[in-house]
Design an enzyme around this catalytic site. Structure first.
Site, short mmCIF file in Angstrom:
data_model
loop_
_atom_site.label_atom_id
_atom_site.label_comp_id
_atom_site.label_asym_id
_atom_site.label_seq_id
_atom_site.Cartn_x
_atom_site.Cartn_y
_atom_site.Cartn_z
N GLU A 41 -7.30 1.44 2.02
CA GLU A 41 -6.78 1.16 0.68
C GLU A 41 -7.79 0.36 -0.12
OE1 GLU A 41 -4.91 2.02 -2.11
OE2 GLU A 41 -3.33 2.19 -0.59
N GLU A 44 -7.58 -2.95 -5.33
CA GLU A 44 -7.27 -4.34 -5.00
C GLU A 44 -6.06 -4.86 -5.78
OE1 GLU A 44 -11.89 -4.01 -5.17
OE2 GLU A 44 -10.20 -3.46 -6.48
N SER A 103 -12.46 -8.56 0.06
CA SER A 103 -12.76 -8.81 -1.35
C SER A 103 -13.22 -10.24 -1.64
CB SER A 103 -11.59 -8.38 -2.24
OG SER A 103 -11.38 -6.99 -2.10
N CYS A 117 -8.05 -6.45 -1.07
CA CYS A 117 -7.78 -5.02 -0.92
C CYS A 117 -7.07 -4.76 0.40
CB CYS A 117 -9.09 -4.23 -1.01
SG CYS A 117 -10.28 -4.65 0.29
N SER A 397 -19.33 -5.36 -0.06
CA SER A 397 -18.78 -6.33 -1.00
C SER A 397 -19.90 -7.20 -1.53
CB SER A 397 -17.73 -7.22 -0.33
OG SER A 397 -16.55 -6.49 -0.04
N HIS A 417 -16.72 -4.14 -4.94
CA HIS A 417 -16.22 -3.78 -3.62
C HIS A 417 -16.19 -2.27 -3.50
CE1 HIS A 417 -15.20 -7.96 -3.04
NE2 HIS A 417 -14.71 -7.94 -4.26
#
Length: 548
Positions: A41, A44, A103, A117, A397, A417
Site C-alpha cells: 500500500e 500514505e 515514510s 504508508c 524514501s 516515497h
C-alpha cells in the site's frame, strides 16, 4: 582507498556551521527489519497538527523550542503506536526530519507533520502526540477523554488529515478500514471538524479532514449520541470566501504529487539490485580515473595529511582516515567516492559490502542517479541536506531539509516515497518549499518530479493559505493545467477557512491502463467476495453439523 562505511559510533555530522542540518542514524534497525517484500500500500496517510499559527507565536507556557524540545525517545514511543521505526534524523534550526521505516515525520516548533504508508495505524498515535505536546513541550492543555485513555492533551490550533484512496482498503487496520471510520475517530477527538471527498467516487479521489482555527477537543464523558458529527461533503463548495482567519500563516503552502502506474523500466532504479549495480559502475569509473591520474601525475597527497587518495573521502578538522568519529555521511555521494578497496593501480578492484546492502549508502546513490538531488539543487540552496534510504529488495524514501538562502529563520522540507513493484507501483512527492521565492513556477517543479518517476497517471494537490488580498496564487496558476505529455482530467477548487485547495488529476497522453486496471481490481474484488462466501458457507456448515 575510499572508505564509505558509516562507523558504529557515528552519531552526528561534524559540521559546525550554524544552521546547517546534521544527521543521526538509528543503528538499532537492521536491514532484516526493513525487508519490504510484503509492502503493497503506497498511498500514505498524512496528518498535520498545528499548535500555533506560526513558530513566532508560541504561548508563554511552551518551551522556547516548542515541539523541538521533545526528546527523540518520546517521539519513538509515539511512533511505536503507529507501527513505524526511526531510521535516521536530520536536525536543523527550524525543523527535525525523521526518516521512518514507513515514510516520514517533520517536527517544527509549532507543528508536527506525520506521513505513513502501508498498514500503519497513524491515527492511533494522535492521542499520545497531543499528550506529549502538553506534558513535554508545555502547550496549553485540558483534561480529555481521548480514544487511547490519555488524560492530558494539548489543544491544537488546527488539524489537517488527508490521504488518497487506498489500492487495497480491506488490508488496513484499526481506524483506517474506511474513510467513515477515520472521520468517526477524528470526531471523537475534535469538535466541529469538516470532512471532504475530492475527485470521482468511481475513480481517483482524495480525502481531507480539517478543523478551523481554535480547535476544541471533545470534552470528557460526552454522551456519544450528543457528539457533534462531521458533515460529509462532496465537491460542491460555494466560491464565496467564508472569511480568512487573522491567525492564518499567509506563507504556508504545500504541494503534493501522488503518482501511480510508474514506468516499469524506469522504476528498476529503486530496486536494491539495480542500485547496487549503479553504485559499482560509479566505483569502477572513479577507480579508472584514479589510475589514470596516478599514471599521469603520480600520487597526490591530500591537504589534510591523510593517506594518498583522490577518491574524495571527506575528513573534517584534519582527522586521519582511521578516525571514524569524524566521518560525515553527507560528504559521501555516488559522485565523490569509489566504494572500492584497491590501493594501487595493479590491485584487482573489489567492492565494500555497503554497495550491496547498506540502505543509506544506496539511498544516496539513487538520489543522485534519479535526479531528485536536482529538484532543489545545492547551487541555489547551499545548506540543503538530503537523507535517503533504499529498502530490501526494493522501495525508497527520502527527506530533504531546505534552509532558505539568506534567511536562517526559514527552513522547509520535501519528502519522497516510492513503491516500485508493478502490481502496486506508487510514488509521492510533498514539499512546503515556496516555489515562487526563487522565480520558479509550481508547474516547473511538478514537471521535474513527474519526469523522474514517469507515472501513467497522477494527482496534484496545492494547499495554500490566502494572503492579505484574500486570494491565493494556486487558483490563478493556469499553467498548472498543462503538464507536458499529460492531459488534465479533473480540476477542483475548494475555498476553505483561510486556505485554498486546488486538486488536479492527470493521465499520460498515451496511457491505456485504465481499462486493464479496472479489470484487475474487479477480479481481485470478485476473488475476495468468493473467499468471503466460502468462509460464510463453512460457518453455516459447521453450525449445521454441530446441531445435527
Amino acid at each position: 582507498m575510499s572508505d564509505i562505511k558509516i562507523p558504529q559510533n557515528y552519531t552526528y555530522s561534524p559540521s559546525s556551521l550554524s544552521g546547517t542540518p546534521h544527521l543521526t542514524i538509528n543503528r538499532d534497525i537492521t536491514a532484516l527489519d526493513l525487508d519490504s517484500s510484503n509492502a503493497f500500500e503506497g498511498p500514505e496517510k498524512l496528518l498535520e497538527v498545528w499548535f500555533t499559527a506560526t513558530e513566532t507565536t508560541l504561548p508563554a507556557s511552551a518551551s522556547p523550542l516548542g515541539l523541538k524540545a521533545v526528546s527523540q525517545d518520546s517521539w519513538k514511543e509515539m511512533l511505536d503506536l503507529v507501527n513505524c521505526k526511526v531510521l535516521s534524523v536530520v536536525e536543523s534550526r527550524n525543523v527535525d526530519a525523521y526518516l521512518l521505516s514507513e515514510s516520514s515525520m517533520f517536527v517544527f516548533p509549532h507543528k508536527l507533520v506525520l506521513k505513513t504508508c502501508g498498514t500503519t495505524t497513524l491515527l492511533c498515535g494522535l492521542p499520545r502526540m497531543l499528550e506529549i505536546a502538553a506534558l513535554e513541550a508545555g502547550f496549553p492543555h485540558v483534561k480529555a477523554d481521548l480514544p487511547s485513555g490519555s488524560t492530558a492533551a494539548a489543544t491544537p490550533h488546527r488539524v489537517f488529515y488527508s490521504r488518497k484512496n487506498f489500492l487495497f482498503p480491506d488490508q488496513q487496520l484499526g481506524p483506517h478500514r474506511s474513510w467513515r471510520d477515520e472521520v468517526r475517530y477524528l470526531d471523537k477527538t475534535f469538535l466541529g471538524g469538516s470532512a471532504y471527498m475530492i475527485g470521482k467516487m468511481n475513480g481517483e479521489h482524495w480525502y481531507l479532514y480539517i478543523t478551523g482555527p481554535g480547535t476544541q477537543l471533545t470534552p470528557p464523558a460526552t454522551p456519544e449520541e450528543e457528539l457533534v458529527q462531521t458533515k460529509m461533503q462532496q465537491l460542491q463548495i460555494p466560491e464565496a470566501n467564508p472569511g480568512k482567519s487573522a491567525e492564518t500563516d499567509s506563507g504556508d503552502e504545500t504541494l503534493e504529487v501522488l503518482m501511480t502506474d510508474l514506468d516499469e523500466d524506469n522504476a528498476r532504479q529503486f530496486y536494491l539490485e539495480d542500485a547496487s549495480g549503479i553504485a559499482k559502475d560509479n566505483a569502477r569509473r572513479v577507480h579508472e580515473a584514479r589510475k589514470e591520474a596516478i599514471q599521469h601525475l603520480g600520487v597526490i597527497a591530500e591537504c589534510n595529511g591523510s593517506d594518498p587518495s583522490i577518491s574524495g573521502n571527506t575528513l573534517v578538522d584534519g582527522g586521519s582516515r582511521e578516525d571514524d568519529s569524524r566521518f560525515d555521511v553527507f560528504a559521501n555521494t555516488s559522485a565523490d567516492h569509489s566504494g572500492s578497496n584497491s590501493d594501487t593501480e595493479d590491485e584487482p578492484l573489489s567492492f565494500s559490502q555497503e554497495l550491496s546492502t547498506e540502505g543509506h549508502t544506496l539511498g544516496a546513490v539513487v538520489t543522485e542517479n534519479c535526479g531528485l538531488a536536482d529538484v532543489y539543487p545545492s547551487s541555489k540552496y547551499p545548506d540543503a541536506r538530503i537523507d535517503s534510504y533504499l529498502f530490501t529488495p526494493c522501495g525508497y524514501s527520502a527527506n530533504g531539509v531546505v534552509p532558505m538562502p539568506g534567511d536562517s529563520d526559514s527552513t522547509h522540507y520535501w519528502t519522497v516515497h516510492v513503491t516500485p513493484e508493478p502490481q502496486c507501483s506508487y510514488a509521492s512527492f510533498e514539499t512546503n518549499v515556496p516555489t515562487r521565492v526563487l522565480g520558479r513556477e509550481t508547474v516547473d517543479v511538478v514537471e521535474q518530479v513527474v519526469g523522474i518517476f514517469k507515472p501513467g497517471r497522477f494527482s496534484v494537490t496545492i494547499f495554500e493559505a490566502r494572503g492579505e488580498d484574500d486570494k491565493a496564487a494556486a487558483k490563478k496558476d493556469k499553467r498548472m493545467d498543462h503538464v507536458k505529455g499529460y492531459r488534465r482530467v479533473d480540476r477542483i477548487v475548494h475555498d476553505l477557512e483561510g486556505y485554498e485547495l486546488v486538486f488536479r488529476y492527470f493521465e499520460r497522453e498515451d496511457w491505456k491502463g485504465g481499462e486493464e486496471l479496472r479489470t484487475v481490481y474487479d477480479l481481485l474484488r470478485s476473488l475476495r467476495e468468493c473467499e468471503t462466501a466460502v468462509q460464510r458457507f463453512k460457518g453455516i456448515y459447521v453450525a449445521f453439523a454441530h446441531t445435527s
